[in-house]
Design a protein around this motif. Structure first.
Motif, PDB file in Angstrom:
ATOM      1  N   ALA A 158       0.775  -1.106  -0.030  1.00 38.06           N
ATOM      2  CA  ALA A 158       0.105  -0.028  -0.046  1.00 38.06           C
ATOM      3  C   ALA A 158       0.970   1.119   0.003  1.00 38.06           C
ATOM      4  CB  ALA A 158      -1.028  -0.083   1.328  1.00 38.06           C
ATOM      5  N   THR A 159       0.279   2.390  -0.590  1.00 37.04           N
ATOM      6  CA  THR A 159       0.873   3.517  -0.571  1.00 37.04           C
ATOM      7  C   THR A 159       0.347   4.516   0.519  1.00 37.04           C
ATOM      8  OG1 THR A 159       1.440   3.186  -2.920  1.00 37.04           O
ATOM      9  CG2 THR A 159       1.491   5.556  -1.949  1.00 37.04           C
ATOM     10  N   LEU A 160       0.797   4.954   1.475  1.00 38.25           N
ATOM     11  CA  LEU A 160       0.306   5.733   2.351  1.00 38.25           C
ATOM     12  C   LEU A 160       0.197   7.499   1.731  1.00 38.25           C
ATOM     13  CD1 LEU A 160      -0.719   6.361   5.129  1.00 38.25           C
ATOM     14  CD2 LEU A 160       1.740   7.033   5.870  1.00 38.25           C
ATOM     15  N   LEU A 161      -1.076   7.974   1.834  1.00 39.50           N
ATOM     16  CA  LEU A 161      -1.362   9.048   1.331  1.00 39.50           C
ATOM     17  C   LEU A 161      -1.739  10.318   2.246  1.00 39.50           C
ATOM     18  CD1 LEU A 161      -3.892   7.715  -1.683  1.00 39.50           C
ATOM     19  CD2 LEU A 161      -1.435   8.593  -1.761  1.00 39.50           C
ATOM     20  N   ALA A 162      -2.040   9.807   3.614  1.00 38.76           N
ATOM     21  CA  ALA A 162      -2.351  10.971   4.569  1.00 38.76           C
ATOM     22  C   ALA A 162      -2.375  10.531   5.896  1.00 38.76           C
ATOM     23  CB  ALA A 162      -3.844  11.503   4.151  1.00 38.76           C
ATOM     24  N   SER A 163      -1.852  11.372   6.799  1.00 40.11           N
ATOM     25  CA  SER A 163      -1.810  10.927   7.932  1.00 40.11           C
ATOM     26  C   SER A 163      -2.291  11.774   9.214  1.00 40.11           C
ATOM     27  CB  SER A 163      -0.406  10.717   8.617  1.00 40.11           C
ATOM     28  OG  SER A 163       0.275   9.742   7.847  1.00 40.11           O
ATOM     29  N   SER A 164      -2.366  11.496  10.479  1.00 40.51           N
ATOM     30  CA  SER A 164      -2.965  12.474  11.385  1.00 40.51           C
ATOM     31  C   SER A 164      -1.690  12.484  12.587  1.00 40.51           C
ATOM     32  CB  SER A 164      -4.225  12.476  11.785  1.00 40.51           C
ATOM     33  OG  SER A 164      -4.499  11.386  12.889  1.00 40.51           O
ATOM     34  N   PRO A 165      -1.817  13.491  13.650  1.00 46.85           N
ATOM     35  CA  PRO A 165      -0.961  13.330  14.617  1.00 46.85           C
ATOM     36  C   PRO A 165      -1.302  12.141  15.509  1.00 46.85           C
ATOM     37  CG  PRO A 165      -1.633  15.667  14.353  1.00 46.85           C
ATOM     38  CD  PRO A 165      -2.521  14.802  13.552  1.00 46.85           C
ATOM     39  N   VAL A 166      -2.497  12.010  15.601  1.00 51.65           N
ATOM     40  CA  VAL A 166      -2.966  10.710  16.517  1.00 51.65           C
ATOM     41  C   VAL A 166      -2.689   9.164  15.892  1.00 51.65           C
ATOM     42  CG1 VAL A 166      -4.904   9.959  17.828  1.00 51.65           C
ATOM     43  CG2 VAL A 166      -4.646  12.256  17.242  1.00 51.65           C
ATOM     44  N   TYR A 167      -3.261   9.101  14.667  1.00 47.13           N
ATOM     45  CA  TYR A 167      -2.983   8.011  13.987  1.00 47.13           C
ATOM     46  C   TYR A 167      -2.279   8.131  12.301  1.00 47.13           C
ATOM     47  CZ  TYR A 167      -5.351   5.973  17.787  1.00 47.13           C
ATOM     48  OH  TYR A 167      -5.763   5.481  18.981  1.00 47.13           O
ATOM     49  N   ALA A 168      -1.318   7.342  12.250  1.00 41.16           N
ATOM     50  CA  ALA A 168      -0.401   7.674  11.015  1.00 41.16           C
ATOM     51  C   ALA A 168      -1.289   7.259   9.792  1.00 41.16           C
ATOM     52  CB  ALA A 168       0.669   7.060  11.261  1.00 41.16           C
ATOM     53  N   GLN A 170      -4.055   7.324   7.800  1.00 44.87           N
ATOM     54  CA  GLN A 170      -5.571   7.836   7.561  1.00 44.87           C
ATOM     55  C   GLN A 170      -6.117   7.842   6.260  1.00 44.87           C
ATOM     56  OE1 GLN A 170      -7.630   9.410   9.686  1.00 44.87           O
ATOM     57  NE2 GLN A 170      -6.055   9.332  11.608  1.00 44.87           N
ATOM     58  N   ALA A 171      -4.995   7.575   5.173  1.00 43.68           N
ATOM     59  CA  ALA A 171      -5.594   7.229   3.903  1.00 43.68           C
ATOM     60  C   ALA A 171      -4.494   6.552   3.119  1.00 43.68           C
ATOM     61  CB  ALA A 171      -5.839   8.650   3.239  1.00 43.68           C
ATOM     62  N   GLY A 180      -8.468   3.496   0.712  1.00 46.24           N
ATOM     63  CA  GLY A 180      -9.164   3.373   1.839  1.00 46.24           C
ATOM     64  C   GLY A 180      -8.878   4.777   2.777  1.00 46.24           C
ATOM     65  N   VAL A 181      -9.860   5.092   3.540  1.00 45.36           N
ATOM     66  CA  VAL A 181      -9.670   6.434   4.427  1.00 45.36           C
ATOM     67  C   VAL A 181     -10.227   6.151   5.667  1.00 45.36           C
ATOM     68  CG1 VAL A 181      -9.757   7.969   2.314  1.00 45.36           C
ATOM     69  CG2 VAL A 181     -11.992   7.431   3.470  1.00 45.36           C
ATOM     70  N   GLN A 182      -9.719   6.286   6.682  1.00 45.85           N
ATOM     71  CA  GLN A 182      -9.941   6.145   7.988  1.00 45.85           C
ATOM     72  C   GLN A 182     -10.783   7.200   8.638  1.00 45.85           C
ATOM     73  OE1 GLN A 182      -9.036   3.723  10.863  1.00 45.85           O
ATOM     74  NE2 GLN A 182     -10.966   4.853  10.956  1.00 45.85           N
TER      75      GLN A 182
END
Length: 250
Positions: A158-168, A170-171, A180-182
């Protein structure tokens, strides 16, 4: 004569998370939505034959639930696995993204930082700039969060597209067309108000009171539409391209 519109299979695991605004955006983009509401007894198709794309939404179930606890998720997992094998244009949201991670060889667990709740931002990763769906998004788009579990490991390749400070995680994208988007982009203020009223544990963990969660989420919905309605149109373009190519799942 124009051909039939591209058909999107929409899996709704729970009536608490309907397609709502996302469904409207996709319909306006020209897709025919085949909605299957599992909470009201709609059957899932055995395969993705005839579907040009797949949308799987969220719900209060957990990707950690076994077949005895949430038997309705068995068929959802099967369709997500088929979509992965076929690289069928797919958008999996929250619970859907967690199920997608699992069937793709990733891992889901109870969130080690606790629930993530309410209006927040995610940040695009470098790989997002070259992605056809995520590339045009702003660097830190607004989203709605409401989840207790986390995607601890992404699917294989998978290719990681987005993160947040809480959970890496995210997309992410698997292959060329499976996403997939969390977080949530489909909500209305009324949907989020219902979640905040029901999920008192999650709201308490956010360190915000219920009224603040609802007010902030309501205020951000115009910004959500500005950013995510064009995203939905870009996803619809993928689905239509699949339909035109005649490469629907064999």
């Amino acid at each position: 004569m124009p051909g039939a519109p591209a058909r999107l299979l929409v899996v709704v695991p729970s009536e608490t998370d309907p397609p709502a605004r996302l469904g409207g955006w996709l319909a306006r983009a020209g897709l025919e939505l085949d909605e299957r509401h599992l909470g009201t007894g709609d059957p899932l198709p055995a395969t993705l034959d005839g579907a040009d794309g797949l949308l799987v939404l969220g719900g209060p179930q957990s990707a950690l639930d076994d077949e005895a606890t949430s038997p309705e998720l068995t068929g959802v997992r099967r369709l997500l696995a088929e979509a992965l094998r076929a690289d069928l244009p797919t958008l999996a949201v929250c619970l859907g993204a967690q199920l997608l991670a699992e069937v793709g060889g990733g891992r889901v667990r109870e969130g080690v930082e606790g629930p993530e709740v309410g209006a927040t931002l995610v940040a695009k990763r470098d790989a997002a700039d070259a992605d056809p769906l995520f590339g045009p998004l702003p660097m830190t788009p607004d989203v709605i969060q409401f989840h207790h579990d986390e995607i601890a490991e992404l699917p294989r390749g998978a290719t990681l597209l987005a993160s947040s400070p809480v959970y890496a995680h995210q997309a992410y994208r698997v292959g060329r067309h499976v996403y997939g988007v969390q977080f949530h982009i489909e909500t209305t203020p009324e949907v989020v108000e219902e979640w905040a009223t029901r999920d008192t544990v999650g709201v308490a963990a956010s360190r915000l009171d219920q009224e603040t969660v609802i007010a902030r989420s309501t205020a951000v919905h115009p910004d959500l539409e500005e950013v995510w309605a064009p995203f939905a149109a870009r996803f619809a373009d993928l689905v239509r391209s699949r339909a035109r190519s005649g490469a629907a799942t064999p």
